[in-house]
Design a protein around this motif. Structure first.
Motif, PDB file in Angstrom:
ATOM      1  N   UNK A  10       4.083   1.434  -1.111  1.00  0.00           N
ATOM      2  CA  UNK A  10       3.157   2.264  -0.335  1.00  0.00           C
ATOM      3  C   UNK A  10       2.660   3.441  -1.176  1.00  0.00           C
ATOM      4  N   UNK A  11       3.501   3.948  -2.075  1.00  0.00           N
ATOM      5  CA  UNK A  11       3.043   5.006  -2.982  1.00  0.00           C
ATOM      6  C   UNK A  11       1.965   4.485  -3.914  1.00  0.00           C
ATOM      7  N   UNK A  59       5.072   7.890   4.633  1.00  0.00           N
ATOM      8  CA  UNK A  59       3.841   7.149   4.903  1.00  0.00           C
ATOM      9  C   UNK A  59       3.072   7.941   5.949  1.00  0.00           C
ATOM     10  N   UNK A  60       1.794   7.623   6.100  1.00  0.00           N
ATOM     11  CA  UNK A  60       0.973   8.317   7.090  1.00  0.00           C
ATOM     12  C   UNK A  60       1.126   7.729   8.482  1.00  0.00           C
ATOM     13  N   UNK A  61       1.411   6.415   8.543  1.00  0.00           N
ATOM     14  CA  UNK A  61       1.489   5.778   9.854  1.00  0.00           C
ATOM     15  C   UNK A  61       2.308   4.501   9.759  1.00  0.00           C
ATOM     16  N   UNK A  62       2.697   3.983  10.923  1.00  0.00           N
ATOM     17  CA  UNK A  62       3.390   2.707  11.047  1.00  0.00           C
ATOM     18  C   UNK A  62       2.543   1.776  11.909  1.00  0.00           C
ATOM     19  N   UNK A 113      13.503  -5.821   1.012  1.00  0.00           N
ATOM     20  CA  UNK A 113      14.229  -5.130  -0.060  1.00  0.00           C
ATOM     21  C   UNK A 113      14.710  -3.774   0.448  1.00  0.00           C
ATOM     22  N   UNK A 114      15.420  -3.009  -0.367  1.00  0.00           N
ATOM     23  CA  UNK A 114      15.736  -1.627   0.029  1.00  0.00           C
ATOM     24  C   UNK A 114      14.457  -0.850   0.338  1.00  0.00           C
ATOM     25  N   UNK A 115      14.552   0.073   1.280  1.00  0.00           N
ATOM     26  CA  UNK A 115      13.374   0.834   1.699  1.00  0.00           C
ATOM     27  C   UNK A 115      12.687   1.501   0.514  1.00  0.00           C
ATOM     28  N   UNK A 116      13.451   1.931  -0.472  1.00  0.00           N
ATOM     29  CA  UNK A 116      12.862   2.605  -1.629  1.00  0.00           C
ATOM     30  C   UNK A 116      11.851   1.715  -2.330  1.00  0.00           C
ATOM     31  N   UNK A 117      12.096   0.407  -2.366  1.00  0.00           N
ATOM     32  CA  UNK A 117      11.155  -0.513  -3.009  1.00  0.00           C
ATOM     33  C   UNK A 117       9.868  -0.645  -2.195  1.00  0.00           C
ATOM     34  N   UNK A 118       9.992  -0.673  -0.883  1.00  0.00           N
ATOM     35  CA  UNK A 118       8.788  -0.716  -0.051  1.00  0.00           C
ATOM     36  C   UNK A 118       7.989   0.569  -0.188  1.00  0.00           C
ATOM     37  N   UNK A 119       8.672   1.691  -0.245  1.00  0.00           N
ATOM     38  CA  UNK A 119       7.973   2.968  -0.371  1.00  0.00           C
ATOM     39  C   UNK A 119       7.352   3.130  -1.756  1.00  0.00           C
TER      40      UNK A 119
END
Length: 273
Positions: free
Chosen positions: A261-262, A28-31, A252-258
């Motif tokens: 974001x993708x 991601x670009x930012x938090x 959820x698992x981080x992969x689902x959040x990413x």
């Protein structure tokens, strides 16, 4: 701290901290974090924030300033917030166009009456906050259910506050969708009525379908397809503004959040020229 263009962000929650610390650079670009949840925090959480701030740009989205409240602004809190923003080189600070305190903290974001008097009151408080913080802030359109007195439409109220306070808007796309359903207005007409120059960021999040005509803003589920479609419309009107995926529980698992974001990034590239 990274200084590249901010497009796609993820909410920095303590429950996600272990996963975020292992996240690849560039995921991601930012938090985005709530400063009141991190100011003065030490130990493992404080160390985790410091490590993340070295790798990712940090944005801040406040929870407790109570811009629409009647009690004087907490000047000590504003000064501590300014120090936090300066320490982490925060490039965007936002708060809610709401109030959250009366005799004490209400632990909820309450809607402001849509009146001329309320416009003058909250705009003056936003200007005061901006002066103390030494920077422009963005206010977020909130979701609401029991509407207070409305002498004007929500859109007209938001526009009037932005103009009188001379501040920016953090456009929460999910809140627009939820409010449009619950209060029977056209979400795309709402977007079309917002001034382009004021929108400096966006949020997307999941909600719960309580009934066909009642949506509840939960931040506890994936973003729904109708909200993705509205986000595409928002990108077409306002460009690819920094956009945060908000998820506050039911992680959820981080992969689902990413993956979400993708998708933000994909929509921005397709529609946010």
């Amino acid at each position: 701290m990274p200084q590249h263009t901010l497009h796609t962000g993820l909410g920095l929650r303590r429950g996600l901290l272990p996963d975020l610390l292992t996240m690849e650079a560039g995921a991601v670009d930012f938090l985005e974090c709530a400063p009141e949840n991190w100011i003065g925090v030490g130990g493992a959480f404080g160390q985790g924030l410091a490590r993340l701030a070295e790798r990712f740009a940090i944005a801040c989205h406040g929870l407790s300033l109570s811009l629409g409240g009647t009690a004087p602004l907490d000047l000590g809190f504003l000064q501590r917030t300014r120090q936090f923003l300066d320490q982490h080189q925060v490039r965007m600070y936002s708060e809610h166009l709401s109030y959250c305190s009366d005799d004490g903290h209400l632990y909820d974001l309450m809607p402001i009456p849509f009146t001329d008097e309320a416009v003058h009151h909250v705009a003056a408080r936003i200007r005061q906050a901006q002066d103390i913080l030494g920077r422009r802030i963005a206010v977020e359109n909130i979701s609401y259910y029991a509407a207070p007195y409305q002498a004007m439409a929500e859109l007209d109220f938001v526009r009037a506050v932005l103009d009188e306070a001379d501040c920016d808007l953090l456009l929460d796309v999910n809140n627009v969708f939820v409010n449009a359903c619950n209060h029977r207005y056209d979400a795309r007409a709402f977007l079309a009525g917002l001034p382009r120059k004021r929108v400096v960021g966006m949020h997307v999040a999941g909600h719960y379908d309580e009934a066909p005509d009642l949506k509840v803003d939960t931040h506890g589920a994936p973003v729904k397809e109708d909200v993705w479609a509205l986000f595409a419309d928002a990108c077409q009107r306002f460009g690819a503004q920094p956009t945060v995926l908000e998820r506050d529980f039911n992680y959820p698992p981080l992969a689902e959040l990413l993956a979400e974001t993708a998708r933000i990034r994909d929509v921005q590239r397709a529609h946010g020229a």
